[in-house]
Design an enzyme around this catalytic site. Sequence first.
Site, PDB file in Angstrom:
ATOM      1  N   ARG A  39      43.817  48.150  36.420  1.00  9.25           N
ATOM      2  CA  ARG A  39      45.059  48.270  35.631  1.00  9.25           C
ATOM      3  C   ARG A  39      44.938  47.724  34.215  1.00  9.25           C
ATOM      4  NH1 ARG A  39      49.040  46.324  40.294  1.00  9.25           N
ATOM      5  NH2 ARG A  39      47.505  44.669  40.204  1.00  9.25           N
ATOM      6  N   LYS A 151      35.643  44.976  53.000  1.00  7.53           N
ATOM      7  CA  LYS A 151      36.340  44.296  54.083  1.00  7.53           C
ATOM      8  C   LYS A 151      37.516  43.527  53.500  1.00  7.53           C
ATOM      9  CE  LYS A 151      35.698  40.176  55.270  1.00  7.53           C
ATOM     10  NZ  LYS A 151      35.745  38.796  54.764  1.00  7.53           N
ATOM     11  N   HIS A 181      28.763  42.703  54.134  1.00  9.35           N
ATOM     12  CA  HIS A 181      27.597  42.323  53.335  1.00  9.35           C
ATOM     13  C   HIS A 181      26.578  41.491  54.131  1.00  9.35           C
ATOM     14  CE1 HIS A 181      29.887  38.602  52.572  1.00  9.35           C
ATOM     15  NE2 HIS A 181      28.754  38.031  52.212  1.00  9.35           N
ATOM     16  N   LYS A 185      21.870  41.173  54.311  1.00 10.66           N
ATOM     17  CA  LYS A 185      21.062  39.962  54.073  1.00 10.66           C
ATOM     18  C   LYS A 185      19.676  40.161  54.680  1.00 10.66           C
ATOM     19  CE  LYS A 185      25.051  36.840  53.904  1.00 10.66           C
ATOM     20  NZ  LYS A 185      25.067  36.142  52.639  1.00 10.66           N
ATOM     21  N   GLU A 219      30.455  26.902  55.768  1.00  8.63           N
ATOM     22  CA  GLU A 219      30.395  26.830  54.302  1.00  8.63           C
ATOM     23  C   GLU A 219      30.924  25.484  53.831  1.00  8.63           C
ATOM     24  OE1 GLU A 219      31.764  30.888  52.644  1.00  8.63           O
ATOM     25  OE2 GLU A 219      33.195  30.391  54.208  1.00  8.63           O
ATOM     26  N   ASP A 238      38.792  36.643  58.826  1.00 12.11           N
ATOM     27  CA  ASP A 238      37.920  36.569  57.655  1.00 12.11           C
ATOM     28  C   ASP A 238      36.439  36.631  58.027  1.00 12.11           C
ATOM     29  OD1 ASP A 238      37.561  36.234  54.827  1.00 12.11           O
ATOM     30  OD2 ASP A 238      36.936  34.170  55.192  1.00 12.11           O
ATOM     31  N   HIS A 243      31.594  39.586  60.054  1.00 16.65           N
ATOM     32  CA  HIS A 243      30.253  39.016  59.932  1.00 16.65           C
ATOM     33  C   HIS A 243      29.712  38.452  61.259  1.00 16.65           C
ATOM     34  CE1 HIS A 243      31.314  39.569  55.845  1.00 16.65           C
ATOM     35  NE2 HIS A 243      31.881  38.409  55.636  1.00 16.65           N
ATOM     36  N   LYS A 343      35.223  26.545  57.042  1.00 13.13           N
ATOM     37  CA  LYS A 343      35.133  26.151  55.633  1.00 13.13           C
ATOM     38  C   LYS A 343      35.136  24.631  55.564  1.00 13.13           C
ATOM     39  CE  LYS A 343      36.859  30.329  53.548  1.00 13.13           C
ATOM     40  NZ  LYS A 343      35.603  30.876  53.049  1.00 13.13           N
TER      41      LYS A 343
HETATM   42  P1  NDP Z   1      40.594  40.732  42.849  1.00  9.99           P
HETATM   43  O1  NDP Z   1      42.041  40.508  43.110  1.00  9.99           O
HETATM   44  O2  NDP Z   1      39.827  39.733  42.096  1.00  9.99           O
HETATM   45  O3  NDP Z   1      40.412  42.134  42.102  1.00  9.99           O
HETATM   46  C1  NDP Z   1      41.145  43.277  42.454  1.00  9.99           C
HETATM   47  C2  NDP Z   1      40.908  44.369  41.430  1.00  9.99           C
HETATM   48  O4  NDP Z   1      41.706  45.489  41.810  1.00  9.99           O
HETATM   49  C3  NDP Z   1      41.294  44.012  40.028  1.00  9.99           C
HETATM   50  O5  NDP Z   1      40.390  44.625  39.144  1.00  9.99           O
HETATM   51  C4  NDP Z   1      42.661  44.650  39.860  1.00  9.99           C
HETATM   52  O6  NDP Z   1      42.814  45.046  38.538  1.00  9.99           O
HETATM   53  C5  NDP Z   1      42.520  45.888  40.705  1.00  9.99           C
HETATM   54  N1  NDP Z   1      43.796  46.372  41.223  1.00  9.99           N
HETATM   55  C6  NDP Z   1      44.584  45.798  42.166  1.00  9.99           C
HETATM   56  N2  NDP Z   1      45.655  46.564  42.420  1.00  9.99           N
HETATM   57  C7  NDP Z   1      45.540  47.653  41.617  1.00  9.99           C
HETATM   58  C8  NDP Z   1      46.320  48.802  41.419  1.00  9.99           C
HETATM   59  N3  NDP Z   1      47.453  49.031  42.093  1.00  9.99           N
HETATM   60  N4  NDP Z   1      45.903  49.698  40.506  1.00  9.99           N
HETATM   61  C9  NDP Z   1      44.763  49.503  39.793  1.00  9.99           C
HETATM   62  N5  NDP Z   1      43.979  48.426  39.941  1.00  9.99           N
HETATM   63  C10 NDP Z   1      44.367  47.515  40.845  1.00  9.99           C
HETATM   64  O7  NDP Z   1      39.952  41.005  44.286  1.00  9.99           O
HETATM   65  P2  NDP Z   1      38.416  40.818  44.728  1.00  9.99           P
HETATM   66  O8  NDP Z   1      37.537  41.397  43.699  1.00  9.99           O
HETATM   67  O9  NDP Z   1      38.213  39.404  45.139  1.00  9.99           O
HETATM   68  O10 NDP Z   1      38.376  41.665  46.066  1.00  9.99           O
HETATM   69  C11 NDP Z   1      38.323  43.076  46.067  1.00  9.99           C
HETATM   70  C12 NDP Z   1      38.066  43.550  47.494  1.00  9.99           C
HETATM   71  O11 NDP Z   1      36.825  43.037  47.931  1.00  9.99           O
HETATM   72  C13 NDP Z   1      39.093  43.055  48.511  1.00  9.99           C
HETATM   73  O12 NDP Z   1      39.264  44.046  49.476  1.00  9.99           O
HETATM   74  C14 NDP Z   1      38.428  41.846  49.120  1.00  9.99           C
HETATM   75  O13 NDP Z   1      38.897  41.598  50.417  1.00  9.99           O
HETATM   76  C15 NDP Z   1      36.975  42.295  49.120  1.00  9.99           C
HETATM   77  N6  NDP Z   1      36.029  41.192  49.170  1.00  9.99           N
HETATM   78  C16 NDP Z   1      35.951  40.307  48.137  1.00  9.99           C
HETATM   79  C17 NDP Z   1      35.017  39.280  48.182  1.00  9.99           C
HETATM   80  C18 NDP Z   1      34.867  38.337  47.041  1.00  9.99           C
HETATM   81  O14 NDP Z   1      33.956  37.519  47.121  1.00  9.99           O
HETATM   82  N7  NDP Z   1      35.696  38.411  46.013  1.00  9.99           N
HETATM   83  C19 NDP Z   1      34.108  39.084  49.353  1.00  9.99           C
HETATM   84  C20 NDP Z   1      34.264  40.085  50.373  1.00  9.99           C
HETATM   85  C21 NDP Z   1      35.195  41.085  50.256  1.00  9.99           C
HETATM   86  P3  NDP Z   1      44.038  44.582  37.608  1.00  9.99           P
HETATM   87  O15 NDP Z   1      44.151  43.108  37.792  1.00  9.99           O
HETATM   88  O16 NDP Z   1      43.652  45.022  36.248  1.00  9.99           O
HETATM   89  O17 NDP Z   1      45.188  45.280  38.167  1.00  9.99           O
HETATM   90  C1  BG6 Z   2      33.502  36.731  52.840  1.00  4.82           C
HETATM   91  C2  BG6 Z   2      34.669  35.884  53.243  1.00  4.82           C
HETATM   92  O1  BG6 Z   2      33.515  37.952  53.528  1.00  4.82           O
HETATM   93  O2  BG6 Z   2      32.291  36.043  53.156  1.00  4.82           O
HETATM   94  C3  BG6 Z   2      34.619  34.547  52.534  1.00  4.82           C
HETATM   95  O3  BG6 Z   2      35.872  36.561  52.889  1.00  4.82           O
HETATM   96  C4  BG6 Z   2      33.294  33.874  52.783  1.00  4.82           C
HETATM   97  O4  BG6 Z   2      35.675  33.704  52.971  1.00  4.82           O
HETATM   98  C5  BG6 Z   2      32.155  34.821  52.464  1.00  4.82           C
HETATM   99  O5  BG6 Z   2      33.224  32.729  51.944  1.00  4.82           O
HETATM  100  C6  BG6 Z   2      30.819  34.223  52.878  1.00  4.82           C
HETATM  101  O6  BG6 Z   2      29.790  35.041  52.413  1.00  4.82           O
HETATM  102  P1  BG6 Z   2      28.345  34.423  52.107  1.00  4.82           P
HETATM  103  O7  BG6 Z   2      27.509  35.598  51.762  1.00  4.82           O
HETATM  104  O8  BG6 Z   2      28.539  33.465  50.963  1.00  4.82           O
HETATM  105  O9  BG6 Z   2      27.930  33.720  53.354  1.00  4.82           O
END
Ligand code: NDP
Ligand code: BG6
Length: 493
Positions: A39, A151, A181, A185, A219, A238, A243, A343
């Site tokens: 967005r 996920k 993910h 590994k 962790e 989670d 995993h 955690k």
């Molecule tokens: P974030 O909240 O950091 O990022 C979400 C992204 O989606 C942002 O770029 C946001 O952009 C965009 N977004 C959200 N809603 C909309 C919308 N309606 N229209 C357009 N863009 C949108 O989330 P994460 O990156 O942490 O996580 C993303 C996915 O990955 C999730 O499903 C999460 O469960 C999964 N995941 C994440 C991990 C991690 O380590 N972060 C680990 C494992 C899985 P903007 O803000 O510009 O709207």
């Molecule tokens: C993510 C969980 O899927 O895996 C997190 O949402 C967790 O809570 C992470 O910390 C752990 O991944 P890794 O690769 O660091 O063991």
Amino acid sequence: MIIFGAGGDLTRRKLMPALFRLAGAGMLADDFTVLGVAREAMDDDLFRAAIRTALEQFLPPEEATKEALDKFVPRLHYVAGDFAEAATYAAVQERLTVLETGRPADGGRLFYLAIPPSVYATAIDHLAQSGVARRLYAQSDRPWVRVIIEKPFGSSLESAQALNGVVRRAFSEHQIYRIDHYLGKETVQNLLVCRFANSIFEPLWNRQHIHHVQITAVETVGVERRGRYYEEAGVVRDMFQNHLLQLLTLTAMEPPVTFSADAVRDEKAKVLHAIRPITPATMHEYSVRGQYGPGTIDGSAVRGYRTEPDVSPDSGTATYAAVRFMIDNWRWQGVPFYLRSAKRMPRRATEIAIQFRQPPHLMFPLRDGEAFEPNVLAIRVQPNEGISLRFEVKTPGVDVRMASVEMDFNYVEAFGDNGHEAYETLILDCMLGDATLFTRSDEVEAAWSVVDPMIEFWGHKAPDHFPNYAAGTWGPSVADEWIHALGCRWRQP
Ligand code: NDP
Ligand code: BG6
């Protein structure tokens, strides 16, 4: 590659570093291009600057050099838009048409949904309806269309089934890559090689020789800035549904006929179907939960879960769980699989430990204070990746005394490095059309069937004893008592 959610944490911390490394290793085509979508209003230049900063932050300086970054960031492009609006997909299509002009006709489109789970269905429906990932285009292998979905895939069996329905209306199963993910590994894949490319382990890999299995993923970090998500998820959604159960399936499955996506996933699914259901009446025999309070990690004081941002001050969410799974099949009857994740533990460690039965009779006398340790094969998934085997030897001296020693294989010592990061392996596999390390719809649903009763039971029965472990300790004392009563003790990986 079209990344939905290109401004998010996952994109910055994992996806971009993975692509950067793949590009650096020459594993991406010269004309490989990324189109980011989110967005936030940005143009290509601002997006490139943001990703450059992220790469500098998340990669070591010797990797993220100016020269390498200058080469990588021009591959990045950006379109701003909301995934709920049709105009976003029209803008994406328009941009893709321009980007694909003049390229070889056999290029594919890989969509990566790095967006909040609440947006998955909307984005997938729009992708199909807008024609950006239309089926017609998708049906022939070249050019191909694939989608990686992050996920959590659903939050229960019912919601996962509904999401599978949505995804299948837009894509065929062979185009859908549900990512976990942990499967990318190195050491997790090495578990398969260790089991099925050697002849010494498999004859012992059964109820005759194995006393129990411990799978641990703990962790030091807390919930960081994901309090809102974690309040809904808790440790079972989670970590266990995905995993940990994936690690269990790879440990317990029968040898697949080939190393191909369906052969491997068929065997994994069979394991999930053989897990004995846990019922409300048996919950206390099979599981223990916990939540961290304030404590100390690496010498620094840290807050308790209930005072983390976006967490309720009387939250009943579990940040620790230990569960005993029994697999009701021929190979594993009677062998407990103890799975544990938490955690704010003292160390970060993921391992699979196979504890063998003790010899039926010990002819060597034990002196006071001497213990006789069982053999353990430990697969260290992270950190310090490797595999070790513990066994008993005679210590030097005139009398017969025993000690435990370890034969150790260490990735870095043997090969110089730990191999690819999980996201590198998985993104590349998806580009190559290999879904072996991704989860199929039936696996995801079977895993939800396993954990749903626990989530439901714990959701209805609020714990009155939380928090029950201090951050920086090995979990609640009740978990130690529980496993002792079952004739085992926790390893400290
Ligand atoms: P974030 O909240 O950091 O990022 C979400 C992204 O989606 C942002 O770029 C946001 O952009 C965009 N977004 C959200 N809603 C909309 C919308 N309606 N229209 C357009 N863009 C949108 O989330 P994460 O990156 O942490 O996580 C993303 C996915 O990955 C999730 O499903 C999460 O469960 C999964 N995941 C994440 C991990 C991690 O380590 N972060 C680990 C494992 C899985 P903007 O803000 O510009 O709207
Ligand atoms: C993510 C969980 O899927 O895996 C997190 O949402 C967790 O809570 C992470 O910390 C752990 O991944 P890794 O690769 O660091 O063991």
